[in-house]
Write a protein that holds these residues in place. Structure first.
Motif, mmCIF file in Angstrom:
data_model
loop_
_atom_site.group_PDB
_atom_site.id
_atom_site.type_symbol
_atom_site.label_atom_id
_atom_site.label_comp_id
_atom_site.label_asym_id
_atom_site.label_seq_id
_atom_site.Cartn_x
_atom_site.Cartn_y
_atom_site.Cartn_z
ATOM 1 N N LEU A 1 76.553 41.186 31.081
ATOM 2 C CA LEU A 1 75.138 40.876 30.859
ATOM 3 C C LEU A 1 74.460 41.859 29.909
ATOM 4 N N TRP A 2 75.007 43.051 29.799
ATOM 5 C CA TRP A 2 74.287 44.149 29.159
ATOM 6 C C TRP A 2 74.010 43.944 27.670
ATOM 7 N N PRO A 3 74.958 43.479 26.855
ATOM 8 C CA PRO A 3 74.666 43.342 25.415
ATOM 9 C C PRO A 3 73.465 42.432 25.128
ATOM 10 N N LEU A 4 73.348 41.323 25.849
ATOM 11 C CA LEU A 4 72.205 40.436 25.646
ATOM 12 C C LEU A 4 70.916 41.125 26.089
ATOM 13 N N ALA A 5 70.965 41.812 27.237
ATOM 14 C CA ALA A 5 69.778 42.539 27.700
ATOM 15 C C ALA A 5 69.388 43.615 26.694
ATOM 16 N N TYR A 6 70.379 44.284 26.111
ATOM 17 C CA TYR A 6 70.094 45.308 25.109
ATOM 18 C C TYR A 6 69.463 44.686 23.862
ATOM 19 N N LEU A 7 69.927 43.522 23.444
ATOM 20 C CA LEU A 7 69.340 42.834 22.292
ATOM 21 C C LEU A 7 67.857 42.581 22.533
ATOM 22 N N HIS A 8 67.505 42.055 23.695
ATOM 23 C CA HIS A 8 66.101 41.793 24.008
ATOM 24 C C HIS A 8 65.306 43.099 24.100
ATOM 25 N N TRP A 9 65.984 44.171 24.526
ATOM 26 C CA TRP A 9 65.314 45.477 24.558
ATOM 27 C C TRP A 9 64.970 45.944 23.137
ATOM 28 N N GLU A 10 65.859 45.724 22.184
ATOM 29 C CA GLU A 10 65.552 46.098 20.804
ATOM 30 C C GLU A 10 64.355 45.307 20.274
ATOM 31 N N VAL A 11 64.279 44.028 20.611
ATOM 32 C CA VAL A 11 63.123 43.227 20.212
ATOM 33 C C VAL A 11 61.848 43.805 20.827
ATOM 34 N N SER A 12 61.927 44.210 22.097
ATOM 35 C CA SER A 12 60.763 44.811 22.767
ATOM 36 C C SER A 12 60.389 46.147 22.134
ATOM 37 N N LEU A 13 61.393 46.913 21.739
ATOM 38 C CA LEU A 13 61.130 48.195 21.083
ATOM 39 C C LEU A 13 60.378 47.980 19.778
ATOM 40 N N LEU A 14 60.811 47.017 18.982
ATOM 41 C CA LEU A 14 60.104 46.700 17.737
ATOM 42 C C LEU A 14 58.659 46.306 18.023
ATOM 43 N N LEU B 1 57.583 49.369 27.808
ATOM 44 C CA LEU B 1 58.906 49.738 27.299
ATOM 45 C C LEU B 1 59.665 50.560 28.332
ATOM 46 N N TYR B 2 58.958 51.431 29.033
ATOM 47 C CA TYR B 2 59.634 52.215 30.068
ATOM 48 C C TYR B 2 60.248 51.285 31.117
ATOM 49 N N ARG B 3 59.476 50.314 31.575
ATOM 50 C CA ARG B 3 59.991 49.412 32.611
ATOM 51 C C ARG B 3 61.208 48.637 32.116
ATOM 52 N N ARG B 4 61.160 48.194 30.871
ATOM 53 C CA ARG B 4 62.301 47.476 30.304
ATOM 54 C C ARG B 4 63.513 48.390 30.171
ATOM 55 N N THR B 5 63.263 49.645 29.806
ATOM 56 C CA THR B 5 64.367 50.587 29.624
ATOM 57 C C THR B 5 65.035 50.897 30.962
ATOM 58 N N GLU B 6 64.240 51.124 31.988
ATOM 59 C CA GLU B 6 64.814 51.396 33.309
ATOM 60 C C GLU B 6 65.632 50.202 33.795
ATOM 61 N N ALA B 7 65.095 48.996 33.628
ATOM 62 C CA ALA B 7 65.826 47.794 34.057
ATOM 63 C C ALA B 7 67.116 47.629 33.259
ATOM 64 N N LEU B 8 67.065 47.926 31.958
ATOM 65 C CA LEU B 8 68.256 47.811 31.118
ATOM 66 C C LEU B 8 69.337 48.781 31.575
ATOM 67 N N LEU B 9 68.974 50.029 31.798
ATOM 68 C CA LEU B 9 69.974 51.024 32.185
ATOM 69 C C LEU B 9 70.550 50.743 33.563
ATOM 70 N N ASP B 10 69.797 50.070 34.411
ATOM 71 C CA ASP B 10 70.313 49.704 35.726
ATOM 72 C C ASP B 10 71.352 48.577 35.645
ATOM 73 N N LEU B 11 71.514 47.994 34.466
ATOM 74 C CA LEU B 11 72.528 46.947 34.265
ATOM 75 C C LEU B 11 73.809 47.479 33.639
ATOM 76 N N LEU B 12 73.915 48.799 33.483
ATOM 77 C CA LEU B 12 75.070 49.358 32.791
ATOM 78 C C LEU B 12 76.401 49.020 33.448
ATOM 79 N N ASP B 13 76.379 48.722 34.738
ATOM 80 C CA ASP B 13 77.628 48.369 35.412
ATOM 81 C C ASP B 13 77.936 46.878 35.311
ATOM 82 N N GLN B 14 77.141 46.151 34.542
ATOM 83 C CA GLN B 14 77.365 44.710 34.350
ATOM 84 C C GLN B 14 77.465 44.430 32.847
#
Length: 241
Positions: free
Chosen positions: A127-140, A111-124
């Motif tokens: 792409l970010w909403p879809l990446a965030y959706l997959h992050w929520e699935v990973s969090l669950l 989860l840490y690795r996914r979170t770091e990768a997600l936050l590194d996409l904040l300037d895009q």
């Protein structure tokens, strides 16, 4: 007791006259709190912005003490977030959900690795909403509430999957749903990582992941309400439709 690690700043609050208490998410030590002496100074305070990537050294007399952090900046994400309302809402949703559900001092490296990768996409933000959706699935999944969207829970079919069982989190096909279809949650293709990713489908998928975050994850944590930051992000995203 001491350790060194790198991590993501989740929150910072004033402590006494000159110090701050911070919470960070680290790969080896999970969600961890500590005092930063001089954390309100002109030199350090600008570093302590949520989402910042920090180099950390933690020290305490005993392991169960709150301890003290020394921090060095690796990279800041504040400028990106502050410049875009949706990015700021997304950053707040991520940090709030981590603080809400992760136990203290328990490592969650995937989860840490996914979170770091997600936050590194904040300037895009395209792409970010879809990446965030997959992050929520990973969090669950990380918290023990994984969704099984590979085959129908009723028929075993891998085709025609269009619903999710609100009880089991398993996919259900149109044929398998039968007369119970109106009691099931939607399963847009984007939630399975298939097809295009239009904003309307992502918004629909947020309703499904939100259901499991609220009725499964939050309920399993004693029924505490989900952080409002998550709802604010979804609302901000929905305004783009």
């Amino acid at each position: 007791m001491e350790w060194r690690d790198q991590g993501i700043l989740l929150s910072a609050r004033r402590h006494g006259e000159t110090s701050a208490i911070i919470e960070v998410f680290t790969p080896a030590h999970g969600r961890h709190a500590g005092v930063v002496r001089g954390g309100t100074s002109r030199k350090i305070a600008p570093i302590l912005q949520p989402g910042a990537q920090l180099d950390l050294a933690w020290r305490a007399r005993l392991e169960d003490h709150i301890g003290a952090f020394s921090v060095e900046p690796v990279r800041s994400r504040a400028a990106t977030a502050m410049g875009d309302r949706l990015a700021l809402a997304g950053l707040n949703a991520v940090t709030s959900l981590i603080r809400f559900c992760l136990p203290e001092r328990e490592a969650h490296l995937p989860l840490y690795r996914r979170t770091e990768a997600l936050l590194d996409l904040l300037d895009q933000m395209d792409l970010w909403p879809l990446a965030y959706l997959h992050w929520e699935v990973s969090l669950l999944e990380e918290m023990g509430y994984a969704l099984d969207l590979t085959r129908c829970a009723v028929t075993g079919a891998r085709e025609g999957l269009c619903f999710v069982s609100p009880k089991s989190g398993r996919a259900v096909s149109q044929a398998g749903a039968g007369v119970w279809a109106d009691r099931l949650l939607p399963l847009p293709e984007v939630l399975r990582g298939e097809g295009d990713a239009p904003d309307a489908e992502i918004a629909l998928a947020f309703k499904t992941t939100g259901y499991f975050l609220e009725t499964h994850l939050a309920a399993g944590l004693g029924g505490k309400p989900l952080p409002e930051a998550r709802a604010r992000f979804v609302e901000a995203f929905s305004r783009r439709l």
